[in-house]
Design an enzyme around this catalytic site. Structure first.
Site, PDB file in Angstrom:
ATOM      1  CE1 TYR A 137      27.413  48.214 -15.187  1.00  0.00           C
ATOM      2  CE2 TYR A 137      29.053  49.358 -13.866  1.00  0.00           C
ATOM      3  CZ  TYR A 137      27.919  49.388 -14.639  1.00  0.00           C
ATOM      4  OH  TYR A 137      27.288  50.573 -14.856  1.00  0.00           O
ATOM      5  CE  LYS A 187      15.355  42.330 -24.511  1.00  0.00           C
ATOM      6  NZ  LYS A 187      14.208  43.098 -25.050  1.00  0.00           N
ATOM      7  CG  ASP A 219      12.223  45.950 -24.125  1.00  0.00           C
ATOM      8  OD1 ASP A 219      11.843  45.318 -23.100  1.00  0.00           O
ATOM      9  OD2 ASP A 219      12.063  45.498 -25.275  1.00  0.00           O
ATOM     10  CG  ASP A 243      24.827  52.694 -14.959  1.00  0.00           C
ATOM     11  OD1 ASP A 243      24.926  53.620 -14.135  1.00  0.00           O
ATOM     12  OD2 ASP A 243      25.376  52.709 -16.076  1.00  0.00           O
ATOM     13  CG  ASP A 247      22.097  58.107 -15.243  1.00  0.00           C
ATOM     14  OD1 ASP A 247      22.413  57.781 -14.080  1.00  0.00           O
ATOM     15  OD2 ASP A 247      22.886  58.656 -16.035  1.00  0.00           O
TER      16      ASP A 247
HETATM   17  C1  IPM Z   1      26.905  54.989 -11.295  1.00  0.00           C
HETATM   18  C2  IPM Z   1      27.997  55.325 -12.275  1.00  0.00           C
HETATM   19  C3  IPM Z   1      29.057  54.238 -12.253  1.00  0.00           C
HETATM   20  C4  IPM Z   1      28.404  52.943 -12.695  1.00  0.00           C
HETATM   21  C5  IPM Z   1      30.324  54.550 -13.074  1.00  0.00           C
HETATM   22  C6  IPM Z   1      30.990  55.829 -12.623  1.00  0.00           C
HETATM   23  C7  IPM Z   1      31.313  53.417 -13.050  1.00  0.00           C
HETATM   24  O1  IPM Z   1      27.460  55.521 -13.528  1.00  0.00           O
HETATM   25  O2  IPM Z   1      27.204  54.842 -10.096  1.00  0.00           O
HETATM   26  O3  IPM Z   1      25.749  54.899 -11.702  1.00  0.00           O
HETATM   27  O4  IPM Z   1      28.317  52.661 -13.898  1.00  0.00           O
HETATM   28  O5  IPM Z   1      27.957  52.201 -11.828  1.00  0.00           O
HETATM   29 MG    MG Z   2      25.345  55.514 -13.585  1.00  0.00          MG
END
Ligand code: IPM
Ligand code: MG
Length: 348
Positions: A137, A187, A219, A243, A247
């Site tokens: 990042y 990884k 993975d 990240d 999700d």
């Molecule tokens: C998160 C989001 C952010 C990230 C984006 C909006 C930059 O996806 O907070 O998970 O990648 O960290």
């Molecule tokens: Mg995110």
């Protein structure tokens, strides 16, 4: 007086933060003062920068930050440093919010909302501790030409040992406060960054003999999260892997509209935000689920403001609202964002 920086941002951000503010005002009365500032695409459109100095200054002055979401398709072709996402990345970096706690726990009422079979989904109760200030990042990035004249994009992945050490401590401490199990995800079979990560996590583990440490390749972790999420207690991982895995964990727990997060500095100051994005496709339509933001507000009370009892009350009210059948569209229901907020208020 406790000052909360309110940064609603883009898309569904204003709708979901409005519900969290109503809940906070009800639970905390006049103990909290809110000061609002633009951030993300909204700030760019108003003043030409996604993180204006006045917004950054407010975030620094405040006792805690409640953040909605950033991201706006209108801004996708801007130079990267002007894009909405730079606002949240800038806040994390400027305020040294390196430790991101993303708890994923299934509310039993939502067992049917998960895409996993209910008996698998109901096992999930974990925290992802994601590093927020380093990795690919924040490494050098750019576009260049290869010797053959081909366009090439690059983003450098790196971690130094101090960065790994401080997030490893966050992971071990989170595990100590829970079931005492820490899984470090990397990884290391391919990446030098990950080899250092693993070495340093093992060094830090000497300080935490009471925590059971394991290591997993990312993975495999992605696979295990849907195969048997109940095996995890605390996962500690880097910025990019965290990240992605958070999700995924949110869907295992029913909906991305349910997961809160805390981003903390070394002293416990924090920014609190739902893990979901700005969802421009449903923005302004009252279709978004405000629970992730309401639960983020509860984390704010617990981690930054010393109001654990009030945090418990909010979390219990969210459970009660779900038990009463309250559901936004992401959970298969038809309540509006405001009506879901009302259901939580009614349960307080
Ligand atoms: C998160 C989001 C952010 C990230 C984006 C909006 C930059 O996806 O907070 O998970 O990648 O960290
Ligand atoms: Mg995110």
């Amino acid at each position: 007086m406790t000052l909360i920086a309110l940064l609603p941002g883009d898309g569904i951000g204003p709708e979901v933060t409005a519900e969290a503010v109503r809940v906070l005002e009800t639970v905390c009365g006049n103990r909290l003062t809110f000061e609002e500032a633009p951030v993300g695409g909204a700030a760019y459109k108003a003043s030409g920068h996604p993180l204006p100095p006045t917004t950054l200054d407010l975030a620094k002055r405040a006792d805690a930050i409640l953040f909605g979401a950033v991201g706006d398709p209108d801004c996708d072709s801007l130079e990267r440093h002007l894009r909405p996402e730079q606002a949240i990345l800038g806040l994390r970096k400027e305020l040294v919010l390196f430790s991101n706690l993303r708890p994923a726990k299934l509310f039993p009422e939502l067992a049917d909302a998960s895409t996993l079979r209910p008996e698998v989904a109901c096992q999930i109760d974990l925290v992802i501790v994601r590093e927020l200030n380093g990795d690919v990042y924040f490494g050098e990035k750019g576009m260049r030409k290869t010797a053959e004249g081909l366009r090439e994009g690059y983003d450098v992945m790196s971690y130094n040992e101090a960065e790994v050490r401080r997030i490893a401590h966050s992971g071990f401490k989170a595990a100590q406060a829970r079931k005492g199990k820490l899984c470090s995800v990397d990884k290391a079979n391919v990446l030098e960054t990950s080899q250092l990560w693993r070495d340093v996590v093992i060094e830090v583990s000497a300080d935490y003999p009471d925590v059971e440490l394991s290591h997993m390749y990312v993975d495999n972790a992605a696979m295990q999260l849907v195969r048997n999420p109940g095996q995890f207690d605390v996962i500690v991982t880097g910025n990019l892997f965290g990240d992605i895995l958070s999700d995924q964990a949110s869907m295992c727990a029913g909906s991305i509209g349910m997961l809160p997060s805390a981003s903390l500095d070394a002293n416990g100051k924090g920014l609190y935000e739902p893990i979901h994005g700005s969802a421009p496709d449903i923005a302004g339509q009252q279709k978004a689920n405000p629970l992730a933001t309401i639960l983020s507000a509860a984390m704010m009370l617990r981690y930054s403001l010393g109001m654990a009892a009030e945090a418990d009350r909010i979390e219990a009210a969210v459970g009660a609202a779900l038990a009463s059948g309250a559901r936004t569209p992401d959970l298969g229901g038809s309540l509006t964002t405001r009506q879901m907020g009302d259901a939580v208020l009614a349960a307080l």
